[in-house]
Design an enzyme around this catalytic site. Sequence first.
Site, short mmCIF file in Angstrom:
data_model
loop_
_atom_site.label_atom_id
_atom_site.label_comp_id
_atom_site.label_asym_id
_atom_site.label_seq_id
_atom_site.Cartn_x
_atom_site.Cartn_y
_atom_site.Cartn_z
N TRP A 134 38.61 45.89 53.63
CA TRP A 134 39.29 46.27 54.70
C TRP A 134 40.99 45.62 54.00
CZ3 TRP A 134 42.70 42.10 56.72
CH2 TRP A 134 43.69 42.24 57.70
N HIS A 135 40.95 44.66 53.06
CA HIS A 135 42.00 44.29 52.41
C HIS A 135 42.60 45.23 51.52
CE1 HIS A 135 40.63 40.29 53.76
NE2 HIS A 135 41.90 39.90 53.74
N GLY A 136 41.90 46.12 51.05
CA GLY A 136 42.48 47.26 50.12
C GLY A 136 41.42 48.18 49.49
#
Lengths: 472, 331
Positions: A324-326
């Site tokens: 989700w972060h990248g």
Amino acid sequence: MLFPTATFAIFFLIVLPLSWALMPHGRAWRPFIIAASFVFYSAWDWRFCFLLAFSIVWSQAFAHAIHRRRVRQQRKALLAVALAGELGLLGYFKYYDFFVASTDNLFSLVGADLPLATRSVILPVGISFFTFMAIAYLVDIYRGDFAPVSFSRFAAYLSFFPHLVAGPIVRPGELIPQFQRPRDPRYVDTSRAFFLIATGLFMKVVVANELATGIVDEVFGAPNQHSSLEVLVGIYAYAVQIYADFFGYTNIAIGIALLLGFTFPQNFDAPYTALSITDFWRRWHMTLSRWLRDYLYIPLGGNRQGSLATYRNLMLTMLIGGLWHGAGWTFVVWGGIHGTALVVERWWRGRPGFVEHPWTPGRRAWHRFWTFQVVCFAWIFFRADSFADAWAVITQLFTAWGEPSPLVTAGVLAAIGVGLGSQYLPRRLPLAIMASFSRLPVPAQAVVLALALLVTSTMGPEGVAPFIYFRF
Amino acid sequence: MAVSLAALGIALFLNAPGIHKSATTQPPGWKRDVALALTGPLESVSHAVLLDRPRRTLKSALGRSDDDVVDTVVAAPAGAAPGSQPIGNEPPVPPKRERFTPRRPLRLWIAGDSLVIVPGESLLRAAAENRALAPDRNVEGRLSTGLERPDVYNWFTRVRKEMRTEKPKAVVVMFGGNDDHGYMTGVPPGESISSFGSRAWRREYRRRVATIMDTVTRAGAYIVWLGLPIVKSADRTRRYDTINAIVQSEAAKRPKRAAYLDTYFFFAGKEGGYAQYVEDGSGKLVKMRADDGVHFERPAGDLIATKVLEKLEERFDLTSWERSATSSAAP
């Protein structure tokens, strides 16, 4: 439109009085705040507004459709379509090229060509955040925890500018009910709002920027040019930088919402005082942690299906949380390190004969120290551009002791000290400061705030770097 | 509300010098005009009633007294011709492939706008593999700067200072990423710039490129100028072409002292257009460009660093010391 800029100050000075003027008239206030939020969002790229609008219309249409159905299978099918739409949007804009490149490289190992091409898709700011909030709304309605609200209320919920681009991820039940009744300015805790904004600005503009420009960017940019001491301090500095950056942003967001009359949930609770990784995730990005728990971990089965399934669910949740972060494998590894640590902790505490010893000061310090080391180790992968870069940082950590370390300056150590030390302050201290502030006469309050702005503005570097979490 | 307004009012006066500088460095347009009209008098009043003293004192204590100063001077190096021609008291052409060793390493400085940061870091990492290279460990990449707006950041002053104090023998720069518009500050009196790419614009931009090159080369150093890459926006790419053409022709006027590294086609896709993912040497599809469609990712930086090292190798002898060391160590 970044918070610590003159443009935002002007925008907010226009929006704040108009918002309070229109507040008693809900039918006028909601379109106003939606329009203001879209103006705020369009400052990055006006085309992104269509995505936000699509997310609002799509979610609201399916929310009503799900709510109207009584047959569980129909509700489930509608939810699946609604989630596919939301996640499809996120997937396309955030992960399409990453997926194509990864698959293409996998195919090339066996000499095959993938008939898909990358498209150089530009990531719209904040899409991860508003997508998660829209999913929360849909799932809550599917579960019967929440009933659909009017279009304008939902649009105001999803687009509300204080949380729009980097959270906190506010649940429907926390914000939408606040739209039902006009807020009363007499009950707005302005002292808390000003305290949050002032501390947020200081953490972002002074602490985070000092660490980023003073050591972090250089160490992670070319680790083999730096001594082991610089690399070690650089890793700790990044841990503090990302905390100061995101904690600062969240504080400003919560403070701004508070000035408008709305309460957001807290996002941080002194995360580097955590006694374990489990404890860390109760304190770090709390609104994401509980979103992952309620909308991913528990639907996966949570801890209800035995130890092995629990471990699997924990690991899956953290891997997805990492992604989700990248769109990068380093983020997946970051999630994997945390997932592994959570599994090990759970296994350790669940083994037969486990006895919880009392928390002596020494034991607390020991657990805090090691928890912080694991978190910092994981941050290496989060910050590095590739595995090779992460490995270069780790290698340099052990191979260049005794070399000069000009980047380890008093300013860098002071910023690390402020970032870590602020988490160990007694909880009553901020309350005491806010109480003292609120007792001051209005002119004195204004002078105190102006001096805080002066210090932050003077100590901060020229220009303001974007917040780290904007890219997520 | 009253506290907010009063606090902001007082803060405006206390921070007036910084606010006025921020207004000055805004992009051209009505917002800048309004901001200047408001912050000019604000700064005057603040100064008259001494409310700017706390900020100046604090800045001075932090050693950053120049932060609020607007410097628009495009200062040419002493003895340089006023135009773009590198004529005049030219320094002697340095010997071909001057030899550098770990004992006498080549001092290297990397600077420019935000585009230089990633390739600069890659170059630093590559330089660590060769002890004959002694780079300044800080890539001086400054966001939102360039050669058009010395009021935002004065690179002409900065380069001159670096050459005078640190005396690098090789300089790698990348400018122009923020220079694709028609507004310039520091224009000589009587000159006016009508629009990007106009004759006046080209003449003035050429003068600035020449000034940077001369400042470096007249200090006896070699300059490698990284050309701007293809970017996602086709319009912007065309404007970058204009800038690249000027830089390339100026570098050509300074053979053996300046080199232009064309990065354009490194990052073009199979059809010749912009591509975020490009195949590397091994045929693997790698992400070369950042999500903004302009900046570089690490593999792109590594590729550029390799090419820069090749340019430096053409100009300097950076490796013969390794052979000498190996042969002397041999039994």
